[in-house]
Design a protein around this motif. Structure first.
Motif, PDB file in Angstrom:
ATOM      1  N   VAL A  53     -38.866  36.613  39.946  1.00  0.00           N
ATOM      2  CA  VAL A  53     -39.076  37.925  39.332  1.00  0.00           C
ATOM      3  C   VAL A  53     -40.401  37.900  38.592  1.00  0.00           C
ATOM      4  CG1 VAL A  53     -38.262  39.584  37.606  1.00  0.00           C
ATOM      5  CG2 VAL A  53     -36.610  38.426  39.071  1.00  0.00           C
ATOM      6  N   VAL A  54     -41.237  38.919  38.827  1.00  0.00           N
ATOM      7  CA  VAL A  54     -42.531  39.020  38.146  1.00  0.00           C
ATOM      8  C   VAL A  54     -42.513  40.312  37.332  1.00  0.00           C
ATOM      9  CG1 VAL A  54     -45.032  39.087  38.448  1.00  0.00           C
ATOM     10  CG2 VAL A  54     -43.621  37.790  40.059  1.00  0.00           C
ATOM     11  N   LEU A  55     -42.505  40.176  36.015  1.00  0.00           N
ATOM     12  CA  LEU A  55     -42.359  41.329  35.124  1.00  0.00           C
ATOM     13  C   LEU A  55     -43.742  41.838  34.697  1.00  0.00           C
ATOM     14  CD1 LEU A  55     -40.461  43.093  33.319  1.00  0.00           C
ATOM     15  CD2 LEU A  55     -40.509  41.246  31.638  1.00  0.00           C
ATOM     16  N   SER A  56     -43.926  43.164  34.735  1.00  0.00           N
ATOM     17  CA  SER A  56     -45.240  43.722  34.371  1.00  0.00           C
ATOM     18  C   SER A  56     -45.382  43.917  32.862  1.00  0.00           C
ATOM     19  CB  SER A  56     -45.477  45.052  35.093  1.00  0.00           C
ATOM     20  OG  SER A  56     -44.538  46.028  34.664  1.00  0.00           O
ATOM     21  N   HIS A  57     -44.327  44.386  32.193  1.00  0.00           N
ATOM     22  CA  HIS A  57     -44.393  44.552  30.737  1.00  0.00           C
ATOM     23  C   HIS A  57     -42.992  44.737  30.163  1.00  0.00           C
ATOM     24  CE1 HIS A  57     -44.385  48.707  32.138  1.00  0.00           C
ATOM     25  NE2 HIS A  57     -44.214  49.165  30.905  1.00  0.00           N
ATOM     26  N   ALA A  58     -42.907  44.781  28.836  1.00  0.00           N
ATOM     27  CA  ALA A  58     -41.602  44.651  28.180  1.00  0.00           C
ATOM     28  C   ALA A  58     -40.826  45.961  28.018  1.00  0.00           C
ATOM     29  CB  ALA A  58     -41.774  43.995  26.810  1.00  0.00           C
ATOM     30  N   HIS A  59     -41.439  47.110  28.319  1.00  0.00           N
ATOM     31  CA  HIS A  59     -40.693  48.365  28.159  1.00  0.00           C
ATOM     32  C   HIS A  59     -39.356  48.268  28.881  1.00  0.00           C
ATOM     33  CE1 HIS A  59     -44.149  51.273  26.958  1.00  0.00           C
ATOM     34  NE2 HIS A  59     -43.454  50.879  25.918  1.00  0.00           N
ATOM     35  N   ILE A  60     -38.340  48.873  28.268  1.00  0.00           N
ATOM     36  CA  ILE A  60     -36.969  48.642  28.707  1.00  0.00           C
ATOM     37  C   ILE A  60     -36.688  49.251  30.092  1.00  0.00           C
ATOM     38  CG2 ILE A  60     -35.602  50.584  27.779  1.00  0.00           C
ATOM     39  CD1 ILE A  60     -35.032  46.905  26.875  1.00  0.00           C
ATOM     40  N   ASP A  61     -37.461  50.282  30.501  1.00  0.00           N
ATOM     41  CA  ASP A  61     -37.245  50.801  31.864  1.00  0.00           C
ATOM     42  C   ASP A  61     -37.662  49.754  32.910  1.00  0.00           C
ATOM     43  OD1 ASP A  61     -39.885  51.484  30.886  1.00  0.00           O
ATOM     44  OD2 ASP A  61     -40.183  52.830  32.588  1.00  0.00           O
ATOM     45  N   HIS A  62     -38.483  48.777  32.510  1.00  0.00           N
ATOM     46  CA  HIS A  62     -38.910  47.717  33.433  1.00  0.00           C
ATOM     47  C   HIS A  62     -38.122  46.421  33.241  1.00  0.00           C
ATOM     48  CE1 HIS A  62     -42.572  49.907  34.787  1.00  0.00           C
ATOM     49  NE2 HIS A  62     -42.277  50.572  33.686  1.00  0.00           N
ATOM     50  N   SER A  63     -37.797  46.091  31.997  1.00  0.00           N
ATOM     51  CA  SER A  63     -37.191  44.780  31.704  1.00  0.00           C
ATOM     52  C   SER A  63     -35.685  44.855  31.459  1.00  0.00           C
ATOM     53  CB  SER A  63     -37.841  44.185  30.455  1.00  0.00           C
ATOM     54  OG  SER A  63     -37.460  44.926  29.301  1.00  0.00           O
ATOM     55  N   GLY A  64     -35.177  46.073  31.224  1.00  0.00           N
ATOM     56  CA  GLY A  64     -33.833  46.228  30.669  1.00  0.00           C
ATOM     57  C   GLY A  64     -32.684  45.722  31.526  1.00  0.00           C
ATOM     58  N   ARG A  65     -32.894  45.585  32.848  1.00  0.00           N
ATOM     59  CA  ARG A  65     -31.792  45.110  33.684  1.00  0.00           C
ATOM     60  C   ARG A  65     -31.868  43.617  33.979  1.00  0.00           C
ATOM     61  NH1 ARG A  65     -30.026  48.091  38.943  1.00  0.00           N
ATOM     62  NH2 ARG A  65     -32.243  48.443  39.269  1.00  0.00           N
ATOM     63  N   LEU A  66     -32.892  42.935  33.442  1.00  0.00           N
ATOM     64  CA  LEU A  66     -32.994  41.494  33.713  1.00  0.00           C
ATOM     65  C   LEU A  66     -31.749  40.736  33.239  1.00  0.00           C
ATOM     66  CD1 LEU A  66     -36.783  40.878  32.982  1.00  0.00           C
ATOM     67  CD2 LEU A  66     -35.619  40.845  35.199  1.00  0.00           C
ATOM     68  N   PRO A  67     -31.215  41.020  32.036  1.00  0.00           N
ATOM     69  CA  PRO A  67     -29.997  40.302  31.635  1.00  0.00           C
ATOM     70  C   PRO A  67     -28.811  40.602  32.561  1.00  0.00           C
ATOM     71  CG  PRO A  67     -31.064  41.264  29.723  1.00  0.00           C
ATOM     72  CD  PRO A  67     -31.748  41.838  30.935  1.00  0.00           C
ATOM     73  N   TYR A  68     -28.807  41.793  33.185  1.00  0.00           N
ATOM     74  CA  TYR A  68     -27.743  42.111  34.144  1.00  0.00           C
ATOM     75  C   TYR A  68     -27.875  41.210  35.371  1.00  0.00           C
ATOM     76  CZ  TYR A  68     -24.824  44.658  37.442  1.00  0.00           C
ATOM     77  OH  TYR A  68     -23.875  44.982  38.359  1.00  0.00           O
ATOM     78  N   LEU A  69     -29.118  41.055  35.822  1.00  0.00           N
ATOM     79  CA  LEU A  69     -29.405  40.170  36.948  1.00  0.00           C
ATOM     80  C   LEU A  69     -28.896  38.764  36.630  1.00  0.00           C
ATOM     81  CD1 LEU A  69     -30.992  40.795  39.587  1.00  0.00           C
ATOM     82  CD2 LEU A  69     -33.008  39.810  38.497  1.00  0.00           C
ATOM     83  N   VAL A  70     -29.178  38.330  35.412  1.00  0.00           N
ATOM     84  CA  VAL A  70     -28.762  36.991  34.976  1.00  0.00           C
ATOM     85  C   VAL A  70     -27.238  36.915  34.872  1.00  0.00           C
ATOM     86  CG1 VAL A  70     -28.870  35.366  33.042  1.00  0.00           C
ATOM     87  CG2 VAL A  70     -30.954  36.499  33.838  1.00  0.00           C
ATOM     88  N   ALA A  71     -26.626  37.976  34.339  1.00  0.00           N
ATOM     89  CA  ALA A  71     -25.162  38.005  34.225  1.00  0.00           C
ATOM     90  C   ALA A  71     -24.514  37.910  35.603  1.00  0.00           C
ATOM     91  CB  ALA A  71     -24.710  39.288  33.517  1.00  0.00           C
ATOM     92  N   GLU A  72     -25.215  38.461  36.614  1.00  0.00           N
ATOM     93  CA  GLU A  72     -24.665  38.452  37.978  1.00  0.00           C
ATOM     94  C   GLU A  72     -24.996  37.162  38.727  1.00  0.00           C
ATOM     95  OE1 GLU A  72     -22.796  41.271  39.627  1.00  0.00           O
ATOM     96  OE2 GLU A  72     -22.484  41.293  37.465  1.00  0.00           O
ATOM     97  N   GLY A  73     -25.708  36.253  38.076  1.00  0.00           N
ATOM     98  CA  GLY A  73     -25.924  34.939  38.689  1.00  0.00           C
ATOM     99  C   GLY A  73     -27.363  34.527  38.967  1.00  0.00           C
ATOM    100  N   TYR A  74     -28.322  35.372  38.654  1.00  0.00           N
ATOM    101  CA  TYR A  74     -29.711  34.974  38.892  1.00  0.00           C
ATOM    102  C   TYR A  74     -30.102  33.838  37.954  1.00  0.00           C
ATOM    103  CZ  TYR A  74     -34.770  35.191  39.459  1.00  0.00           C
ATOM    104  OH  TYR A  74     -36.082  34.872  39.709  1.00  0.00           O
ATOM    105  N   SER A  75     -30.731  32.771  38.500  1.00  0.00           N
ATOM    106  CA  SER A  75     -31.075  31.649  37.619  1.00  0.00           C
ATOM    107  C   SER A  75     -32.438  31.049  37.937  1.00  0.00           C
ATOM    108  CB  SER A  75     -29.991  30.573  37.702  1.00  0.00           C
ATOM    109  OG  SER A  75     -29.931  30.086  39.033  1.00  0.00           O
ATOM    110  N   LYS A  76     -33.268  31.824  38.649  1.00  0.00           N
ATOM    111  CA  LYS A  76     -34.612  31.311  38.946  1.00  0.00           C
ATOM    112  C   LYS A  76     -35.597  31.834  37.902  1.00  0.00           C
ATOM    113  CE  LYS A  76     -33.380  31.082  43.813  1.00  0.00           C
ATOM    114  NZ  LYS A  76     -33.357  31.917  45.012  1.00  0.00           N
TER     115      LYS A  76
END
Ligand SMILES: [Zn+2]
Ligand SMILES: [Zn+2]
Length: 429
Positions: free
Chosen positions: A26-49
């Motif tokens: 995952v390559v994140l452009s900036h911290a605004h929540i419309d861009h970053s806000g679902r990353l913890p969901y991805l992690v909760a669903e098993g993403y670990s890279k």
């Protein structure tokens, strides 16, 4: 992360565009929540890279994702208590924390390999602290192609941060189009208006109440007020930043002077940009409540930006009926928000179930946007084009249909090949 009507947003936020096993990085452009806000969901669903980000984006994300998790846990609690409705938060605090463990910081302009054959680098996007456009170099056999992902594009002359740097040598571009259909007031004009509003309100003995996002907008306002105080362009009245999230975010700003714009006088000359004798940061609730009992002119900056929640509501409930005060709007106000009612100068505001007559002055400054307007979007693209003889297509994203359509039409008229792809569209290049 999708925001808006709960049922729509819920559905969209729980639907991932591809299976997690197919995501290599995952390559994140900036911290605004419309861009970053679902990353913890991805992690909760098993993403670990790995999740890549600039250093300032990583630190801002630490603050913002924790805040997002906290809001979701509170919302779920509230609904369970009052509506007897049970919603599962999208993720919990532990997922936000785990996300930070996966996030690796890289400097601007330093290429990093996300997977074999795909090398990225971050270029300053001039939008918020740490924001970046991403240059993606893809190699297959002896063919090499460059995709430029604009991220959210900022504006020239924004306080504190550097101006956007249009990347070079693009074969294909994915570009934002938020304000593809309009122009903003100038950055300098906004600062001058701010000074005027503060002077007039102080002369009446009133308060300037500013609903503002805790991340970015608040620091920009403090920075502008600091420079106006230094120039004696506003009277010496106390400035209260009444938001714990804004306090944390200001600390992150102070940790990242490497992202500041050295061409700004105050950045070069002043060591503490966000600390000066008139500014007070209030973290705890008692301090915040004490503001109600103070007298004399002052400036209060508090979240939320659209006056939908947060401490600004208490200040508005107390101050909206006083004709000496000014409610200063410095950000976009969506329909059906209290902020929009204020902009429309509704005679009565409903706050905490009470009806408050709106007698305070209302001022709106549009020049505080962190997004390029249509003229700035066009010049960013023209600057990329100059160094991109093989540019094939521009794909517009991140905009309402009207903004996208208008930008598409103007860009096609200038000779660009432009599409407005739907979500899940695959583009080969
Ligand atoms: Zn943004
Ligand atoms: Zn955005």
């Amino acid at each position: 992360m999708f925001q808006g009507k709960r049922s729509d947003a819920e559905q969209k936020n729980r639907t991932l565009p591809v299976p997690i096993a197919d995501i290599d990085s995952v390559v994140l452009s900036h911290a605004h929540i419309d861009h970053s806000g679902r990353l913890p969901y991805l992690v909760a669903e098993g993403y670990s890279k790995t999740i890549w980000a600039t250093a300032a984006t990583r630190d801002l994300s630490a603050v913002m994702l924790a805040d997002s998790a906290h809001i979701q846990e509170k919302d779920a609690e509230f609904l369970a208590k009052h509506k007897k409705d049970f919603i599962q938060p999208l993720y919990a605090m532990r997922h936000a924390v785990r996300t930070m463990e996966l996030m690796v910081a890289v400097p601007y302009n330093k290429p990093f390999d996300v997977v074999p054959g795909v090398r990225c680098s971050y270029v300053d996007a001039g939008h918020i602290l740490g924001s970046a456009s991403v240059v993606v170099d893809c190699v297959e056999g002896d063919v090499s192609k460059r995709l430029v992902f604009s991220g959210d594009i900022g504006r020239s002359g924004l306080a504190i941060i550097r101006d956007p740097v249009p990347p070079a040598g693009a074969d294909e571009i994915i570009m934002e189009s938020t304000y593809g259909d309009r122009d903003h007031e100038s950055v300098d004009g906004a600062r001058a208006r701010l000074a005027e509003v503060v002077r007039q309100t102080a002369a009446r003995g009133g308060r300037v109440l500013i609903p503002a996002f805790a991340v970015g907008r608040t620091q920009e306002l403090v920075y502008n007020l600091h420079s106006l105080v230094r120039e004696s362009a506003i009277p010496s009245i106390p400035i209260f930043v009444d938001s714990p999230l804004a306090v944390d975010t200001t600390t992150v700003f102070e940790m990242h002077p490497e992202t500041f714009d050295e061409s700004e006088d105050m950045v070069r000359k002043v060591k503490d940009l966000f600390e000066f004798p008139l500014v007070h940061y209030t973290r705890d609730v008692e301090e915040s409540k004490a503001l109600a009992h103070m007298s004399g002119p002052m400036i209060i900056i508090a979240a939320s930006g659209m006056a939908e929640a947060g401490r600004i509501l208490h200040h508005l409930a107390q101050g909206a009926s006083d004709p000496r005060n000014t409610i200063l709007i410095v950000g976009f106000q969506a329909e059906h928000t209290l902020g929009r009612r204020i902009v429309e100068k509704a005679p009565i505001l409903k706050i905490f179930g009470d009806e408050i007559p709106l007698r305070a002055h209302v001022e709106v400054i549009n020049g505080y946007s962190a997004h390029a307007d249509r003229t700035e979007l066009r010049s960013w693209l023209d600057a990329v084009k100059v160094t991109s003889p093989k540019l094939s297509s521009v794909h517009l994203v991140h905009g309402e249909p009207r903004a996208q359509d208008e930008l598409q039409t103007t860009l096609i008229a200038k000779g660009y090949s432009v599409t407005c792809p739907n979500p899940h569209t695959r583009i080969a290049f």
